[in-house]
Design a protein around this motif. Structure first.
Motif, mmCIF file in Angstrom:
data_model
loop_
_atom_site.group_PDB
_atom_site.id
_atom_site.type_symbol
_atom_site.label_atom_id
_atom_site.label_comp_id
_atom_site.label_asym_id
_atom_site.label_seq_id
_atom_site.Cartn_x
_atom_site.Cartn_y
_atom_site.Cartn_z
ATOM 1 N N VAL A 25 8.121 21.156 1.346
ATOM 2 C CA VAL A 25 8.707 20.204 0.396
ATOM 3 C C VAL A 25 7.623 19.712 -0.546
ATOM 4 O O VAL A 25 6.584 19.207 -0.109
ATOM 5 N N ALA A 26 7.871 19.869 -1.838
ATOM 6 C CA ALA A 26 6.986 19.302 -2.862
ATOM 7 C C ALA A 26 7.743 18.188 -3.566
ATOM 8 O O ALA A 26 8.933 18.333 -3.888
ATOM 9 N N ILE A 27 7.060 17.080 -3.787
ATOM 10 C CA ILE A 27 7.671 15.933 -4.460
ATOM 11 C C ILE A 27 6.969 15.716 -5.790
ATOM 12 O O ILE A 27 5.766 15.432 -5.830
ATOM 13 N N LEU A 28 7.709 15.884 -6.873
ATOM 14 C CA LEU A 28 7.171 15.594 -8.199
ATOM 15 C C LEU A 28 7.312 14.098 -8.455
ATOM 16 O O LEU A 28 8.424 13.558 -8.414
ATOM 17 N N GLU A 75 10.975 13.724 4.873
ATOM 18 C CA GLU A 75 10.619 13.971 6.270
ATOM 19 C C GLU A 75 11.845 13.900 7.170
ATOM 20 O O GLU A 75 12.054 14.768 8.035
ATOM 21 N N GLU A 76 12.670 12.904 6.972
ATOM 22 C CA GLU A 76 13.839 12.718 7.827
ATOM 23 C C GLU A 76 14.886 13.808 7.618
ATOM 24 O O GLU A 76 15.539 14.252 8.562
ATOM 25 N N THR A 77 15.046 14.243 6.366
ATOM 26 C CA THR A 77 16.120 15.179 6.037
ATOM 27 C C THR A 77 15.750 16.624 6.313
ATOM 28 O O THR A 77 16.557 17.396 6.837
ATOM 29 N N PHE A 78 14.534 17.013 5.961
ATOM 30 C CA PHE A 78 14.171 18.430 5.990
ATOM 31 C C PHE A 78 13.227 18.819 7.123
ATOM 32 O O PHE A 78 13.000 20.005 7.350
ATOM 33 N N ARG A 79 12.640 17.858 7.799
ATOM 34 C CA ARG A 79 11.703 18.129 8.894
ATOM 35 C C ARG A 79 10.664 19.185 8.484
ATOM 36 O O ARG A 79 10.493 20.209 9.158
ATOM 37 N N PRO A 80 9.954 18.962 7.406
ATOM 38 C CA PRO A 80 9.019 19.983 6.914
ATOM 39 C C PRO A 80 7.763 20.085 7.780
ATOM 40 O O PRO A 80 7.421 19.155 8.518
ATOM 41 N N HIS A 81 7.087 21.225 7.659
ATOM 42 C CA HIS A 81 5.798 21.411 8.326
ATOM 43 C C HIS A 81 4.659 20.870 7.450
ATOM 44 O O HIS A 81 3.654 20.380 7.966
ATOM 45 N N ILE A 94 0.274 5.793 -15.656
ATOM 46 C CA ILE A 94 0.414 4.481 -15.011
ATOM 47 C C ILE A 94 -0.565 4.306 -13.860
ATOM 48 O O ILE A 94 -0.581 3.259 -13.207
ATOM 49 N N GLY A 95 -1.391 5.321 -13.614
ATOM 50 C CA GLY A 95 -2.467 5.183 -12.637
ATOM 51 C C GLY A 95 -2.005 5.138 -11.195
ATOM 52 O O GLY A 95 -2.571 4.403 -10.384
ATOM 53 N N GLU A 96 -0.998 5.945 -10.860
ATOM 54 C CA GLU A 96 -0.486 5.934 -9.493
ATOM 55 C C GLU A 96 -1.514 6.504 -8.507
ATOM 56 O O GLU A 96 -2.172 7.505 -8.793
ATOM 57 N N ASP A 97 -1.605 5.870 -7.354
ATOM 58 C CA ASP A 97 -2.449 6.350 -6.261
ATOM 59 C C ASP A 97 -1.546 7.112 -5.288
ATOM 60 O O ASP A 97 -0.902 6.530 -4.415
ATOM 61 N N LEU A 98 -1.504 8.430 -5.452
ATOM 62 C CA LEU A 98 -0.581 9.248 -4.664
ATOM 63 C C LEU A 98 -0.946 9.245 -3.185
ATOM 64 O O LEU A 98 -0.070 9.189 -2.317
ATOM 65 N N GLN A 99 -2.231 9.310 -2.899
ATOM 66 C CA GLN A 99 -2.671 9.328 -1.511
ATOM 67 C C GLN A 99 -2.323 8.027 -0.806
ATOM 68 O O GLN A 99 -1.927 8.016 0.363
ATOM 69 N N SER A 100 -2.440 6.923 -1.521
ATOM 70 C CA SER A 100 -2.093 5.624 -0.948
ATOM 71 C C SER A 100 -0.611 5.561 -0.595
ATOM 72 O O SER A 100 -0.223 5.024 0.452
ATOM 73 N N ALA A 101 0.229 6.151 -1.450
ATOM 74 C CA ALA A 101 1.672 6.150 -1.176
ATOM 75 C C ALA A 101 1.989 6.972 0.071
ATOM 76 O O ALA A 101 2.846 6.595 0.876
ATOM 77 N N ILE A 102 1.297 8.108 0.238
ATOM 78 C CA ILE A 102 1.495 8.925 1.436
ATOM 79 C C ILE A 102 1.132 8.111 2.677
ATOM 80 O O ILE A 102 1.867 8.081 3.670
ATOM 81 N N HIS A 103 0.012 7.410 2.607
ATOM 82 C CA HIS A 103 -0.436 6.592 3.728
ATOM 83 C C HIS A 103 0.557 5.470 4.023
ATOM 84 O O HIS A 103 0.964 5.243 5.171
ATOM 85 N N ASP A 104 0.963 4.762 2.967
ATOM 86 C CA ASP A 104 1.848 3.611 3.143
ATOM 87 C C ASP A 104 3.248 4.012 3.595
ATOM 88 O O ASP A 104 3.948 3.214 4.239
ATOM 89 N N ALA A 105 3.659 5.237 3.269
ATOM 90 C CA ALA A 105 4.992 5.695 3.684
ATOM 91 C C ALA A 105 5.059 5.913 5.189
ATOM 92 O O ALA A 105 6.146 5.907 5.775
ATOM 93 N N GLY A 106 3.908 6.124 5.818
ATOM 94 C CA GLY A 106 3.864 6.278 7.260
ATOM 95 C C GLY A 106 4.457 7.581 7.768
ATOM 96 O O GLY A 106 4.877 7.658 8.929
ATOM 97 N N ALA A 108 4.630 11.329 9.267
ATOM 98 C CA ALA A 108 3.810 12.068 10.225
ATOM 99 C C ALA A 108 3.529 13.492 9.757
ATOM 100 O O ALA A 108 2.595 14.134 10.246
ATOM 101 N N THR A 109 4.323 13.985 8.822
ATOM 102 C CA THR A 109 4.144 15.345 8.315
ATOM 103 C C THR A 109 2.824 15.472 7.573
ATOM 104 O O THR A 109 2.506 14.627 6.727
ATOM 105 N N PRO A 110 2.020 16.511 7.838
ATOM 106 C CA PRO A 110 0.807 16.734 7.050
ATOM 107 C C PRO A 110 1.162 16.835 5.566
ATOM 108 O O PRO A 110 2.063 17.581 5.179
#
Length: 354
Positions: A25-28, A75-81, A94-106, A108-110
């Motif tokens: 899954v890729a998220i634009l 993660e919930e819908t597609f259970r990706p690897h 707008i200066g989004e911190d993508l890595q921070s969003a991944i962390h904050d989303a919690g 478990a998927t790599p």
């Protein structure tokens, strides 16, 4: 002025690289229409592409919350690897911190964060922006990252020297009539002339370019032709899988092949292919995929039939001295999501000459 014709997008290049890394899954992170066509095509190839669908108010206030929601939903819908969050021009502005969003989303998927936008003149920036966090995450080795850097540089060099990036604007062309070129190719192959048929193709495009070598073998099975293809076992996961499938398909169809280079080495492979052509010293050559990777000094005096999928590549190939230049229109969309060799137009015409 560098270009006044459209050039490939670094955002799209990032998406394709994520696919090659085994991302499910890729998220634009941007507006819903960003890279729509390629996102749709990539879903044909098995990778789901989602978007945070940022609206104008989020251009101002940011899209951290929407990105976290989409990550959790994915993660919930597609259970990706594996997942990848791919930036866009809006995310950059707008200066989004993508890595921070991944962390904050919690989740478990790599997942990796790909900080990219379309403001790069070379699409290889999108490839590197994906490979670098993939290496940091342990998805590829440091050696493979350096190998990819080298190959990308060589591919870029070929395009600037003899490809679609070699001038400010190139008039697109459909090339020569396929039946006229096929008739001449079969005439040569059936006359006792010696030939070489080379596939030096980019990644999944080989699923169709391979068919043209098979078709020549079908039409002229007893011709004195040496077949060469860049199907060695190297590269990112999908690239290696594609090479194995195509090689097996060509063997099954009776084509005895020499292997020279891998599917991601098309840009660096030109001199090696050229040296092999020089050793064989053929009367004619069929060159498919990225024929302009082979420097023209290696094909001087040889009647060359070249097949590309780029309408802007016709004029440069003719200037290199290629006598017959054909275009497989819409080849790339036809080779996405496939797992076996795909019929080509030129191949069909060649077979009709039997």
């Amino acid at each position: 002025m560098d270009y006044i014709q459209p050039r490939p997008s670094s955002i799209v290049a990032a998406l394709y690289t994520a696919r090659d890394l085994g991302v499910d899954v890729a998220i634009l992170h941007g507006p819903s229409g960003c890279s729509f066509k390629h996102a749709r095509l990539l879903e044909e190839d098995g990778m789901r592409v989602l978007t945070t669908s940022l609206a104008d108010n989020e251009f101002i206030f940011g899209g951290h919350e929407p990105l976290m929601r989409v990550l959790r939903h994915a993660e919930e819908t597609f259970r990706p690897h594996r997942m990848a969050v791919v930036g866009t021009c809006v995310a950059m502005i707008i200066g989004e911190d993508l890595q921070s969003a991944i962390h904050d989303a919690g989740v478990a998927t790599p997942a990796i964060a790909v900080d990219i936008h379309a403001g790069f003149r070379e699409n290889i920036d999108g490839v590197l922006a994906t490979l670098e966090p993939a290496a940091d995450a342990g998805w590829i080795s440091a050696d493979e990252l350096e190998r990819q850097r080298y190959l990308l540089g060589k591919a870029n060099e070929v395009e600037r020297l003899r490809g679609a990036a070699s001038r400010t604007y190139i008039e697109p062309s459909r090339g020569d009539l396929k039946h006229v070129a096929a008739e001449r190719l079969v005439e040569l192959a059936g006359s006792g002339a010696t030939g070489v048929a080379v596939m030096n193709a980019k990644k999944e495009t080989a699923y169709m370019f391979a068919d043209e070598l098979i078709a020549l073998h079908d039409a002229c099975p007893d011709a004195a032709v040496t077949y060469v293809a860049n199907l060695e076992d190297r590269g990112l996961p999908k690239v290696r899988e594609d090479a194995a499938r195509i090689l097996a398909g060509m063997w099954e169809r009776g084509v005895d092949l020499e292997l020279l280079g891998a599917l991601d080495e098309y840009g660096a492979n030109g001199p090696a292919v050229g040296e092999r052509i020089r050793e064989l010293n053929p009367d004619f050559a069929l060159m498919v995929g990225v024929p302009h990777a082979v420097p023209p000094e290696y094909t001087d005096g040889i009647e060359v039939f070249s097949v590309t999928n780029g309408p802007r590549q016709v004029e440069p190939l003719r200037e290199m001295g290629h006598r017959h230049v054909m275009v497989e229109i819409d080849l790339h969309p036809k080779t996405l999501g496939v797992r076996d060799i795909v019929a080509s137009e030129f191949g069909a015409v060649l077979r009709s000459m039997r």
